[in-house]
Design a protein around this motif. Structure first.
Motif, short mmCIF file in Angstrom:
data_model
loop_
_atom_site.label_atom_id
_atom_site.label_comp_id
_atom_site.label_asym_id
_atom_site.label_seq_id
_atom_site.Cartn_x
_atom_site.Cartn_y
_atom_site.Cartn_z
N VAL A 55 -7.28 5.60 3.39
CA VAL A 55 -6.12 4.62 3.89
C VAL A 55 -5.31 3.97 3.09
N GLU A 56 -5.70 3.79 1.99
CA GLU A 56 -4.87 3.20 0.73
C GLU A 56 -4.06 4.27 0.38
N VAL A 57 -4.47 5.45 -0.08
CA VAL A 57 -3.58 6.64 -0.21
C VAL A 57 -2.63 7.26 0.58
N ALA A 95 -1.38 5.28 3.15
CA ALA A 95 -0.29 4.03 3.10
C ALA A 95 0.64 4.08 2.13
N TRP A 96 0.11 4.55 0.76
CA TRP A 96 1.10 4.88 -0.30
C TRP A 96 1.85 6.06 0.16
#
Length: 175
Positions: free
Chosen positions: A12-14, A16-17
């Motif tokens: 998720v965080e990758v 989003a980036w």
């Protein structure tokens, strides 16, 4: 059935980036994004990123257009009764229903269920706001009418303040 996109399998965080980087770079620079992802341990080619980026850009553009159109509608026709919101809610409900019918088991049911729940909550909030708005208007109208009646009576026979307050309370349903 084609294999699942590598982009959708990113944490998720990758992801989003990546989405933020695509927006900031105006959906360009896929080679450098591919290299950055490789440094982070994810092997995704520039073609796959470009394909994902095009789809994402189209969805983002459609969302921006819908948002701009909604703002224009609200500016052109202010809606104190919430009819536009109610109509939009019904349209979204219809689209979700059609999605479920057409999905043939390929629909992300938890996401659709969450959307339906949020629509329901939105509808309840809208109805509550409408009821409160109508009540406030009725109370304001009743207070104005009570004031007019008591002023009329005071002017005719010199009614006391105590009697005026009692009559106002009766008229407003507070006695």
């Amino acid at each position: 059935m084609p294999p699942r996109s590598k982009v959708t399998t990113l944490p998720v965080e990758v992801k989003a980036w990546l989405d933020q980087s695509l927006v900031e770079s105006n959906f360009s620079g896929y080679e450098s994004l591919s290299a950055e992802l490789a440094e982070r341990g994810y092997s995704i080619g520039k073609s796959a990123l470009h394909s994902y980026g095009q789809n994402f850009e189209e969805r983002l553009s459609a969302l921006k257009l819908a948002s701009e159109q909604a703002k224009a509608v609200v500016a052109a026709a202010p809606d104190e009764e919430g009819a536009v919101n109610e109509a939009l809610t019904r349209m979204v409900q219809e689209q979700l229903f059609n999605l479920l019918l057409a999905g043939e088991g390929k629909v992300d049911l938890p996401k659709v269920a969450k959307a339906v729940a949020e629509l329901g909550r939105s509808s309840v909030t809208q109805k509550k706001w409408q009821a409160e708005h109508r009540k406030a208007i009725r109370e304001e109208y009743a207070a104005e009418a009570a004031m007019a009646v008591t002023e009329e009576l005071r002017g005719q026979d010199g009614m006391s303040e105590q009697l005026e307050n009692r009559i106002r309370g009766i008229l407003l349903g507070k006695a």
